[in-house]
Each structure stands twice: as C-alpha cells, then as structure tokens.
Design a protein around this motif. Structure first.
Motif, mmCIF file in Angstrom:
data_model
loop_
_atom_site.group_PDB
_atom_site.id
_atom_site.type_symbol
_atom_site.label_atom_id
_atom_site.label_comp_id
_atom_site.label_asym_id
_atom_site.label_seq_id
_atom_site.Cartn_x
_atom_site.Cartn_y
_atom_site.Cartn_z
ATOM 1 N N PRO A 59 29.543 33.477 -2.003
ATOM 2 C CA PRO A 59 29.722 33.807 -3.424
ATOM 3 C C PRO A 59 28.382 33.795 -4.143
ATOM 4 N N LEU A 60 28.140 34.807 -4.916
ATOM 5 C CA LEU A 60 26.883 34.925 -5.653
ATOM 6 C C LEU A 60 27.223 35.466 -7.027
ATOM 7 N N THR A 61 26.955 34.690 -8.051
ATOM 8 C CA THR A 61 27.338 35.064 -9.406
ATOM 9 C C THR A 61 26.264 35.920 -10.045
ATOM 10 N N PHE A 62 26.668 37.073 -10.557
ATOM 11 C CA PHE A 62 25.719 37.967 -11.222
ATOM 12 C C PHE A 62 25.392 37.410 -12.608
ATOM 13 N N PRO A 63 24.101 37.231 -12.936
ATOM 14 C CA PRO A 63 23.743 36.669 -14.250
ATOM 15 C C PRO A 63 24.072 37.637 -15.377
ATOM 16 N N SER A 64 24.840 37.182 -16.332
ATOM 17 C CA SER A 64 25.299 38.053 -17.412
ATOM 18 C C SER A 64 24.161 38.560 -18.286
ATOM 19 N N ILE A 65 23.018 37.832 -18.311
ATOM 20 C CA ILE A 65 21.907 38.262 -19.170
ATOM 21 C C ILE A 65 21.140 39.428 -18.567
ATOM 22 N N TRP A 66 21.351 39.703 -17.260
ATOM 23 C CA TRP A 66 20.568 40.772 -16.630
ATOM 24 C C TRP A 66 21.247 42.119 -16.856
ATOM 25 N N HIS A 106 19.078 45.124 -16.918
ATOM 26 C CA HIS A 106 18.053 46.143 -16.658
ATOM 27 C C HIS A 106 18.410 46.974 -15.431
ATOM 28 N N LYS A 107 18.306 48.266 -15.588
ATOM 29 C CA LYS A 107 18.537 49.197 -14.485
ATOM 30 C C LYS A 107 17.283 49.364 -13.642
ATOM 31 N N HIS A 108 16.105 49.148 -14.246
ATOM 32 C CA HIS A 108 14.831 49.336 -13.557
ATOM 33 C C HIS A 108 13.993 48.061 -13.651
ATOM 34 N N LEU A 109 13.045 47.917 -12.750
ATOM 35 C CA LEU A 109 12.052 46.846 -12.832
ATOM 36 C C LEU A 109 10.681 47.508 -12.831
ATOM 37 N N LEU A 110 10.110 47.652 -14.029
ATOM 38 C CA LEU A 110 8.875 48.402 -14.204
ATOM 39 C C LEU A 110 7.672 47.528 -14.516
ATOM 40 N N ASP A 111 7.897 46.395 -15.178
ATOM 41 C CA ASP A 111 6.798 45.489 -15.533
ATOM 42 C C ASP A 111 7.388 44.145 -15.915
ATOM 43 N N LEU A 112 6.518 43.160 -16.076
ATOM 44 C CA LEU A 112 6.950 41.840 -16.538
ATOM 45 C C LEU A 112 6.628 41.622 -18.011
ATOM 46 N N GLU A 113 5.760 42.438 -18.566
ATOM 47 C CA GLU A 113 5.326 42.240 -19.951
ATOM 48 C C GLU A 113 6.504 42.261 -20.916
ATOM 49 N N ARG A 114 7.508 43.077 -20.632
ATOM 50 C CA ARG A 114 8.609 43.243 -21.568
ATOM 51 C C ARG A 114 9.861 42.445 -21.199
ATOM 52 N N LEU A 115 9.766 41.599 -20.190
ATOM 53 C CA LEU A 115 10.911 40.771 -19.826
ATOM 54 C C LEU A 115 10.876 39.439 -20.571
ATOM 55 N N ARG A 116 12.033 38.983 -21.002
ATOM 56 C CA ARG A 116 12.143 37.687 -21.660
ATOM 57 C C ARG A 116 12.086 36.568 -20.616
ATOM 58 N N SER A 117 11.826 35.364 -21.086
ATOM 59 C CA SER A 117 11.737 34.227 -20.175
ATOM 60 C C SER A 117 13.056 33.991 -19.435
ATOM 61 N N ASP A 118 14.194 34.165 -20.121
ATOM 62 C CA ASP A 118 15.475 33.935 -19.441
ATOM 63 C C ASP A 118 15.764 35.007 -18.400
ATOM 64 N N GLU A 119 15.249 36.215 -18.619
ATOM 65 C CA GLU A 119 15.412 37.275 -17.627
ATOM 66 C C GLU A 119 14.541 37.002 -16.399
ATOM 67 N N LEU A 120 13.329 36.526 -16.631
ATOM 68 C CA LEU A 120 12.467 36.127 -15.518
ATOM 69 C C LEU A 120 13.123 35.003 -14.718
ATOM 70 N N MET A 150 14.587 41.070 -2.531
ATOM 71 C CA MET A 150 16.051 41.045 -2.356
ATOM 72 C C MET A 150 16.732 40.844 -3.707
ATOM 73 N N ALA A 151 16.220 39.906 -4.492
ATOM 74 C CA ALA A 151 16.813 39.632 -5.798
ATOM 75 C C ALA A 151 16.733 40.851 -6.707
ATOM 76 N N ALA A 152 15.576 41.516 -6.720
ATOM 77 C CA ALA A 152 15.407 42.683 -7.582
ATOM 78 C C ALA A 152 16.374 43.794 -7.195
ATOM 79 N N LEU A 153 16.493 44.078 -5.906
ATOM 80 C CA LEU A 153 17.408 45.126 -5.460
ATOM 81 C C LEU A 153 18.852 44.793 -5.821
ATOM 82 N N TRP A 154 19.246 43.540 -5.608
ATOM 83 C CA TRP A 154 20.623 43.138 -5.896
ATOM 84 C C TRP A 154 20.924 43.195 -7.394
ATOM 85 N N LEU A 155 19.986 42.703 -8.207
ATOM 86 C CA LEU A 155 20.208 42.706 -9.654
ATOM 87 C C LEU A 155 20.242 44.133 -10.213
ATOM 88 N N LEU A 156 19.342 44.986 -9.762
ATOM 89 C CA LEU A 156 19.320 46.361 -10.272
ATOM 90 C C LEU A 156 20.543 47.124 -9.815
#
Length: 337
Positions: free
Chosen positions: A9-16, A18-32, A322-328
């Motif tokens: 079982p792996l729970t998808f985080p409700s705060i995520w 984003h369809k793309h992962l392009l940079d970290l500059e625009r991500l919030r701390s909770d998203e990171l 792995m995390a990025a692919l699964w979340l996107l």
C-alpha cells in the motif's frame, strides 16, 4: 535475478498536483517533502532500489537525451523498470534530428508511440518547459543547460536528510520549511555553469537550510547575496562552519574562457583535501554530484573516506526518480480522469 514483489500500500499525497517536474525553484516546501518521503518509502519497499514492484506496469518512459549522460539516463531507466514500466531510449546522434527534424516534432513523434513520461536533457535552458506546453504526457527535466537539474537536487537533499536530518523527518505533520533549519550547506565550485547547484540552492532554501555559495569570483556572482544567500570566495573561510559540502565539477565544456589561471590553482583554493578535512566538523558530510575529477575538486582520500556519501547519492538517484515517475503518473491520471 530481479523478482517482482507484491505491491505494498502506498498513499498518494493529496498536496501533489504537478503533472511535470521542471525545476525546484517553484516548488513549495511541503511539495518537496512529499517527493522526498515518497522516495525514501520506495527505496525501502524495493530493498534499497534493487527489487521490482508493478506500481507502473503498462506505462512507458521515454528518455530523450540531447547531451551525453551516464548516471542520469541509466538512473531514470532503472527507476522506471524497478516500478514495472517500460523504457524507450533516444539519442540525438543518428536520429531524425540530425536530418533536420525539430526538437518538438521529435518529442511529439515519440509521444505518439504511447509514452507516459518524457525525460529530457538539452543544452538549452527552458527546453523542458517548452515540451511541457507541447506534449500531453508528463515531462521531467533531466538537465536544461546551466538552468536546473531537479532530480539531482532532490537526491542530494535526500542524502542529507538520511545522514543528518531529524529522526522524524518523514512525519507527514512535520514543518517542511524548517526541516533543515540550523544546517549549513555549502555549494562549492562552478556555480555559474551548474544546473545542479541551482536546484540544490532552491530546494535547500525552501527546507530551511543556510546555504553558502562558494567559488572563484568569476564563477560566483554577488547577485546571489541580493536574494538572501551567503557568498564566499575562499573555502578556507567557511569550511569550519559547514555541516555539508557539495563539491561541484568544473564544467570546462560550458566555458568559453578560462575563469581561473590554472586547474592547479583552483585545486589549491577549493579542493577538499586531507588538510581541510582536519579543520572541518567531525561529522561533516562530503558530497559530489559526479562525475568527480579526483585531485581537482576533491582528493582521493576524501572521495573514498568515511565522510563521503557519493555512492549513496547514486542509489538515492534511483529512489528519487522512482518517486517522481510515480507522483507524476498519479497527477496525470487524475487530470485525464
């Protein structure tokens, strides 16, 4: 031999969202925090990124690399395969791009083959952002010129958290903006040409670390000070204060003029060696994104020493991807549904 284990079982985080992962500059701390905790969970579920799950079975990842890569390309391929996805490998050498086809048309052609993610590396800053506007599938930035390399920044931060983070850093209730509060991290070297440095800088700042940007004046602009970062031009001035040193490779291939008199002089001023290790904190963490130039930014005794986590970074690269692919994939499926 790899074995496919039953999906846990792996729970998808409700705060995520984003369809793309392009940079970290625009991500919030909770998203990171969501990416990092997902990466750690997947690392544990796959026995250190060695076993396979079927979380992404039936999906396909296309690697579109227009620059040379060993670590990142192989890491993304392994990450996809560890989660049960298929991969398509593309290299601009010998491709239709060499015959005059545009970058976007090539990407659209690959997408039409039924891929779910396009992982791209290109020498031009902003290229992944262009693809994100043109493609329907998810786009992951694997490095766009000197701009950003988000998964490298994430794997570096994950390595720091594993080794020096608070014991409860994975707690969903933690204040992500203070996750690295009280920690001093120095990015040392070729800041001007380093996409790794930029992703680290933005990610570390969002999580509360004190970031020092250190290197020759020709490679470290004082404009970083204007947006709240400490700038130093001598490693000896800061080494005793640092909890983490991330030693960047000098990127001669991106330089049009020599930014310092000689490699020997650079090594004398900025290489982490045995003498500087003796003056550093007892528990200092030594990192390098690779490939490393032994004797330039780091000496062999330090690179292979007990404070070095360079090979841990490589393993964590698979976990983060792995995390990025699964979340996107989850965000994309939700948008499509």
């Amino acid at each position: 031999m790899e074995t496919m284990t039953e999906d846990p079982p792996l729970t998808f985080p409700s705060i995520w969202r984003h369809k793309h992962l392009l940079d970290l500059e625009r991500l919030r701390s909770d998203e990171l925090h969501a990416i990092l905790t997902t990466a750690q969970t997947l690392k544990e579920l796959t026995d250190g990124c060695r076993r396979k799950l079927s979380l992404l079975s039936g999906k396909t990842c296309a690697n579109l690399f227009f620059e040379n890569s060993t670590r990142t390309r192989n890491s993304f391929s392994l990450a996809a395969k560890r989660l049960g996805a298929d991969t398509v490998e593309f290299s601009s050498s010998g491709s239709s791009v060499a015959k005059g086809e545009t970058f976007v048309d090539t990407a659209k052609t690959i997408e039409a083959m039924g891929v779910d993610w396009v992982v791209t590396r290109h020498h031009t800053p902003g290229t992944p952002h262009l693809l994100a506007r043109e493609l329907k599938c998810s786009v992951l930035n694997a490095g766009d010129g000197p701009h950003e390399h988000p998964t490298q920044g994430l794997l570096d931060i994950l390595t720091i958290l594993q080794n020096r983070g608070p014991s409860d850093w994975m707690d969903p209730g933690t204040n992500a903006s203070e996750l690295l509060s009280g920690m001093t991290v120095a990015m040392v070297g070729d800041i001007a040409h380093s996409r790794t440095a930029r992703s680290n800088i933005w990610g570390l700042k969002a999580l509360g670390a004190h970031v020092i940007i250190c290197g020759p004046p020709t490679l470290v602009s004082h404009r970083w000070e204007e947006i709240g970062f400490e700038v130093a031009h001598r490693l000896d001035d800061i080494v005793q204060r640092c909890d983490v040193l991330n030693l960047l490779r000098i990127q001669f291939e991106r330089q049009y003029t020599r930014p310092f008199p000689s490699v020997r002089e650079y090594a004398a001023l900025y290489a982490m060696n045995g003498d500087r290790m003796r003056r550093a904190k007892e528990d200092i963490l030594i990192m390098a994104p690779g490939p490393i130039n032994r004797g330039v930014e780091i000496t062999p005794e330090v690179a292979d020493g007990p404070h070095s986590v360079i090979l841990e970074q490589v393993t964590n690269g698979i976990a983060v991807r792995m995390a990025a692919l699964w979340l996107l994939a989850g965000a994309n499926d939700a948008a499509a549904g």
